[in-house]
Structure formats: structure tokens, C-alpha cells
Design a protein around this motif. Structure first.
Motif, PDB file in Angstrom:
ATOM      1  N   LEU A 299       0.786  -1.318   0.201  1.00  0.00           N
ATOM      2  CA  LEU A 299       0.037   0.010   0.102  1.00  0.00           C
ATOM      3  C   LEU A 299       1.004   1.171   0.120  1.00  0.00           C
ATOM      4  O   LEU A 299       0.409   2.190  -0.458  1.00  0.00           O
ATOM      5  CB  LEU A 299      -1.050  -0.015   1.167  1.00  0.00           C
ATOM      6  CG  LEU A 299      -2.073  -1.087   1.105  1.00  0.00           C
ATOM      7  CD1 LEU A 299      -2.770  -1.013   2.446  1.00  0.00           C
ATOM      8  CD2 LEU A 299      -2.947  -0.843   0.000  1.00  0.00           C
ATOM      9  N   ASP A 300       1.992   1.150   0.626  1.00  0.00           N
ATOM     10  CA  ASP A 300       2.985   2.227   0.588  1.00  0.00           C
ATOM     11  C   ASP A 300       3.373   2.589  -0.680  1.00  0.00           C
ATOM     12  O   ASP A 300       3.585   3.799  -1.201  1.00  0.00           O
ATOM     13  CB  ASP A 300       4.221   2.000   1.407  1.00  0.00           C
ATOM     14  CG  ASP A 300       3.722   2.202   3.296  1.00  0.00           C
ATOM     15  OD1 ASP A 300       2.882   2.771   3.253  1.00  0.00           O
ATOM     16  OD2 ASP A 300       4.602   1.890   3.797  1.00  0.00           O
ATOM     17  N   ASP A 301       3.594   1.495  -1.548  1.00  0.00           N
ATOM     18  CA  ASP A 301       3.934   1.638  -2.750  1.00  0.00           C
ATOM     19  C   ASP A 301       3.053   2.237  -3.696  1.00  0.00           C
ATOM     20  O   ASP A 301       3.313   3.181  -4.876  1.00  0.00           O
ATOM     21  CB  ASP A 301       4.610   0.362  -3.265  1.00  0.00           C
ATOM     22  CG  ASP A 301       6.092   0.011  -2.933  1.00  0.00           C
ATOM     23  OD1 ASP A 301       6.731   0.889  -2.441  1.00  0.00           O
ATOM     24  OD2 ASP A 301       6.498  -0.982  -2.996  1.00  0.00           O
ATOM     25  N   VAL A 302       1.661   1.907  -3.545  1.00  0.00           N
ATOM     26  CA  VAL A 302       0.775   2.244  -4.075  1.00  0.00           C
ATOM     27  C   VAL A 302       0.590   3.713  -3.953  1.00  0.00           C
ATOM     28  O   VAL A 302       0.136   4.658  -4.899  1.00  0.00           O
ATOM     29  CB  VAL A 302      -0.550   1.530  -3.985  1.00  0.00           C
ATOM     30  CG1 VAL A 302      -1.879   2.286  -4.848  1.00  0.00           C
ATOM     31  CG2 VAL A 302      -0.305   0.150  -4.225  1.00  0.00           C
ATOM     32  N   VAL A 303       0.325   4.153  -2.801  1.00  0.00           N
ATOM     33  CA  VAL A 303      -0.039   5.755  -2.369  1.00  0.00           C
ATOM     34  C   VAL A 303       1.237   6.696  -2.965  1.00  0.00           C
ATOM     35  O   VAL A 303       0.962   7.659  -3.453  1.00  0.00           O
ATOM     36  CB  VAL A 303       0.001   5.738  -0.687  1.00  0.00           C
ATOM     37  CG1 VAL A 303       0.128   7.093  -0.407  1.00  0.00           C
ATOM     38  CG2 VAL A 303      -1.200   5.081  -0.302  1.00  0.00           C
ATOM     39  N   ALA A 304       2.699   5.877  -2.900  1.00  0.00           N
ATOM     40  CA  ALA A 304       3.626   6.817  -3.370  1.00  0.00           C
ATOM     41  C   ALA A 304       3.668   6.890  -4.917  1.00  0.00           C
ATOM     42  O   ALA A 304       4.454   7.478  -5.555  1.00  0.00           O
ATOM     43  CB  ALA A 304       5.058   6.307  -2.946  1.00  0.00           C
ATOM     44  N   GLY A 305       2.789   5.995  -5.538  1.00  0.00           N
ATOM     45  CA  GLY A 305       2.867   5.938  -6.999  1.00  0.00           C
ATOM     46  C   GLY A 305       3.818   5.003  -7.745  1.00  0.00           C
ATOM     47  O   GLY A 305       4.010   4.992  -8.734  1.00  0.00           O
ATOM     48  N   ARG A 306       4.452   4.285  -6.878  1.00  0.00           N
ATOM     49  CA  ARG A 306       5.328   3.209  -7.457  1.00  0.00           C
ATOM     50  C   ARG A 306       4.772   2.193  -8.035  1.00  0.00           C
ATOM     51  O   ARG A 306       5.319   1.418  -9.177  1.00  0.00           O
ATOM     52  CB  ARG A 306       6.508   2.894  -6.423  1.00  0.00           C
ATOM     53  CG  ARG A 306       7.533   4.125  -5.951  1.00  0.00           C
ATOM     54  CD  ARG A 306       8.507   3.513  -5.020  1.00  0.00           C
ATOM     55  NE  ARG A 306       7.892   3.177  -3.597  1.00  0.00           N
ATOM     56  CZ  ARG A 306       7.739   3.956  -2.434  1.00  0.00           C
ATOM     57  NH1 ARG A 306       7.988   5.275  -2.609  1.00  0.00           N
ATOM     58  NH2 ARG A 306       7.322   3.551  -1.461  1.00  0.00           N
ATOM     59  N   LEU A 307       3.563   1.792  -7.606  1.00  0.00           N
ATOM     60  CA  LEU A 307       2.767   0.739  -8.019  1.00  0.00           C
ATOM     61  C   LEU A 307       1.364   1.421  -8.559  1.00  0.00           C
ATOM     62  O   LEU A 307       0.940   2.270  -7.838  1.00  0.00           O
ATOM     63  CB  LEU A 307       2.446  -0.192  -7.059  1.00  0.00           C
ATOM     64  CG  LEU A 307       3.670  -1.198  -6.719  1.00  0.00           C
ATOM     65  CD1 LEU A 307       3.431  -2.067  -5.747  1.00  0.00           C
ATOM     66  CD2 LEU A 307       4.423  -1.881  -7.787  1.00  0.00           C
ATOM     67  N   ARG A 308       0.883   0.842  -9.819  1.00  0.00           N
ATOM     68  CA  ARG A 308      -0.326   1.459 -10.291  1.00  0.00           C
ATOM     69  C   ARG A 308      -1.262   0.059 -10.555  1.00  0.00           C
ATOM     70  O   ARG A 308      -1.378  -0.372 -11.691  1.00  0.00           O
ATOM     71  CB  ARG A 308      -0.023   2.097 -11.434  1.00  0.00           C
ATOM     72  CG  ARG A 308       0.937   3.357 -11.296  1.00  0.00           C
ATOM     73  CD  ARG A 308      -0.110   4.595 -10.719  1.00  0.00           C
ATOM     74  NE  ARG A 308      -1.255   4.546 -11.681  1.00  0.00           N
ATOM     75  CZ  ARG A 308      -1.439   5.155 -12.688  1.00  0.00           C
ATOM     76  NH1 ARG A 308      -0.392   5.888 -13.216  1.00  0.00           N
ATOM     77  NH2 ARG A 308      -2.725   5.386 -13.521  1.00  0.00           N
ATOM     78  N   PRO A 309      -1.877  -0.347  -9.513  1.00  0.00           N
ATOM     79  CA  PRO A 309      -2.810  -1.326  -9.829  1.00  0.00           C
ATOM     80  C   PRO A 309      -4.052  -0.895 -10.565  1.00  0.00           C
ATOM     81  O   PRO A 309      -4.830  -1.719 -11.083  1.00  0.00           O
ATOM     82  CB  PRO A 309      -3.523  -1.668  -8.216  1.00  0.00           C
ATOM     83  CG  PRO A 309      -3.095  -0.704  -7.454  1.00  0.00           C
ATOM     84  CD  PRO A 309      -1.887   0.078  -8.097  1.00  0.00           C
TER      85      PRO A 309
END
Length: 344
Positions: A299-309
Motif C-alpha cells: 500500500l505504501d508503494d501504491v500511495v507513493a505512485g510506485r505501483l499502479r494497480p
């Protein structure tokens, strides 16, 4: 409340009125805001999963809002935005105590052993173990795939495949899990080869960061050429004899194969070359869902924009479209990416 239900395997699902779920002391009731339509739901509908009891409400990828909390729940309250992995763990077995909730020996699964998320509400048991708070910056539609397809890809590459930056990854099957795997691999700094028979799926894979694509009878040769002798990690995200054998065949010495796609029925016993597995010290790894404890980093990576589900979503539908969307999986895919139903 309304729910999608089928009374016989393979029969056309219907939207019906059912009683609201009863909230257990240790659980919560979640009002579903979005749910994915997954190939695993299709397998259950077709009768491929012996854990399903008829009549049945499918669906196991969801996000929503807590509308009722049991008296024993301490970490969640009414109004919380939440999601959960598709494995509901007991929290008390040896595997759970070791943090491996994804292989809980007393697990339950929505849409399989329990009524699922093709409904306006569902119960999450042992909520303090299984429920995951959803940051405000993550929408319900993109969160719907975190508990299955995207979370499964994250766990498969990081926890099981031990992926490192700069390594070559070959992803066999570019549906929802495969596309998610590509996104996670690219974010980790890997070089990705995508393999599929669908031009639309390969086009989507390239748009998401796959450096090259392969298809056809010489896919193994193509992967080995494009990875300088074989991939460090292969993922079978489809699940068949052909894709699992091809994925193992695409590894370099000491490579790691991660089997994510389900192998069912006649496909359940692929002819894996164990002699080569021994002589080249290949690792053959199973991967099942995602542990609850892995959500924080993801979730940290998603919020930071590193992951884009959200990039894995192919189309968005409404609740009333769910029966047709499930039945449509009998036919060859006409597009790419996952289907998500967003409830109004």
C-alpha cells in the motif's frame, strides 16, 4: 440485500434478494463498493472447486466500507474504508502465528467456502486478523484487485521469487495476474518478457513496461534469446500444462519458477523436467495469494505512485452486469485487463 447467485454449476447466475449477513462477534460486515470478476470465480461457477456449496454467491476480490462491527473487534469500526486478502485466516494456527496467513490451515475464502462479494454486503470473519485499512488515496475500484490478482503478483515476485533489480523475468499469461506481475516486476527494476497468444494482451503488456513480448510455438526460444540465456524468474500466471512447462523451460541455471495460475482437471499434472531441475538447481515454487502482513509495504508503494494497480483495469461495469460478465468468461477474451464492478 441484492446478490448474484447460481443454484447449479454452469447455470446462468441470477440477481436475487437475500437476507443481510449476520455479523459475528469477531467479524465485520462490509458494504461492497467494488468487486473484481476473476478467472477463479469462473472456475467456481463451472464446478471446478469442490469447496463450493450450492446455491452460491461468488466473488472474492473486494473493497468497501464497514457497516457493522462485532463486539470482539478492536482494530476496526463502522465507516472504515477497507479491503482484505481472499484468504480469511484463523489467526491462531502455526502458519498464521508465523505470519503466513495466506496458507492458514483453517482458512476460509469468500466466493468459495463463504458467500462472496457479488453482493451488496459480506462478512469478514476474524476482522482484526484479516481486514486491511484502505488509505484515502486509493480508490475502491483499484483496491478491489489487491486481495487477489495484484496482491498475488506482489507476493509471488517478492516473497516467493525473491526478485532483485536488474534480473530478467518472463511472465506467461497476460490477464489480470500477469499484467499485475509485469507492473510489480518493472517497479522492482526487472527486465520483463511477456508471453501470451493474444495480440491485445501483449500490446497491453508492452504499454505497462514489458521490454519485449513473445508468442507462438517458439516462445521458450524467444524468451531465452531475449534474456541472454534464460530468465532469472518465470511466472506462470495463466495455469496450464503448456504454460507451466514453457515457463520452467525458459529458466537459466539456478532460476526460480513461480506457479501462480491454477492447474485443474486434465491440466493438473504437467511434465516438468525434473532431471534439469536437479542438474541446473532450478527452484519450483508455488505461490498462493498474499499474507496480511505484506499489505503495508504494498500500500505504501501504491500511495507513493510506485505501483499502479489501476493500470490493470480493462473495463468497469455495474452490479447489474455481473451475471453477464461471469458467463462471458466462457468465451475467448475480447480485450485485456481485469473487469471490476463498481456498485452505485
Amino acid at each position: 440485500m441484492r446478490a448474484v447467485m447460481y443454484r447449479e454449476f454452469g447455470d446462468t447466475p441470477q440477481i436475487v434478494d437475500v437476507e443481510r449477513p449476520v455479523c459475528p462477534p469477531h467479524g465485520v460486515v462490509v458494504r461492497v463498493a467494488a468487486t473484481g470478476v476473476c478467472r477463479s470465480d469462473w472456475h467456481a461457477w463451472r464446478g471446478h472447486d469442490d469447496s463450493v456449496t450450492l446455491p452460491h454467491v461468488p466473488g472474492h476480490e473486494f473493497a468497501g466500507v464497514v457497516v457493522e462491527a462485532g463486539s470482539d473487534v478492536t482494530q476496526h469500526r463502522v465507516g472504515d474504508r477497507v479491503t482484505a486478502p481472499f484468504v480469511f485466516a484463523c489467526g491462531a494456527c502455526d502458519e498464521c502465528l508465523a505470519g503466513a496467513t495466506q496458507v492458514c490451515t483453517r482458512q476460509q475464502q469468500p466466493g468459495f467456502t463463504l458467500p462472496g462479494s457479488f453482493a451488496e454486503e459480506l462478512v469478514v470473519p476474524q476482522a482484526d486478523v484479516n481486514l486491511v485499512a484502505l488509505p484515502d488515496g486509493i480508490g475502491f475500484a483499484e483496491a478491489a484487485g489487491l486481495g487477489c490478482r495484484f496482491g498475488t503478483a506482489y507476493h509471488a515476485l517478492h516473497a516467493r521469487g525473491r526478485l532483485r533489480a536488474g534480473e530478467h523475468v518472463a511472465v506467461f499469461g497476460c490477464g489480470g495476474v500477469g499484467l499485475s506481475t509485469i507492473i510489480v516486476a518493472v517497479a522492482a527494476g526487472a527486465h520483463v518478457v511477456a508471453v501470451d497468444v493474444s495480440p491485445a494482451a501483449l500490446e497491453r503488456a508492452a504499454a505497462l513496461g514489458a521490454e519485449s513480448v513473445a508468442s507462438g510455438p517458439d516462445a521458450v526460444g524467444e524468451v531465452r534469446r531475449r534474456t541472454n540465456g534464460g530468465a532469472h524468474v518465470t511466472v506462470d500466471a495463466f495455469g496450464s500444462r503448456a504454460t507451466s512447462v514453457a515457463a520452467v523451460g525458459s529458466l537459466r541455471p539456478r532460476g526460480r519458477h513461480v506457479q501462480v495460475g491454477l492447474l485443474l482437471g486434465d491440466e493438473a499434472t504437467p511434465a516438468i523436467p525434473m532431471g534439469r531441475a536437479i542438474s541446473e538447481e532450478l527452484e519450483l515454487l508455488g505461490s498462493h495469494g498474499i499474507a496480511v502482513g505484506e499489505y503495508a509495504a504494498m500500500l505504501d508503494d501504491v500511495v507513493a505512485g510506485r505501483l499502479r494497480p489501476d493500470a490493470t483495469i480493462g473495463r468497469t461495469i455495474g452490479f447489474d452486469d455481473l451475471p453477464e460478465a461471469l458467463v462471458a468468461m466462457d468465451l475467448p477474451a475480447t480485450g485485456s485487463g481485469m473487469t471490476v464492478a463498481v456498485f452505485g
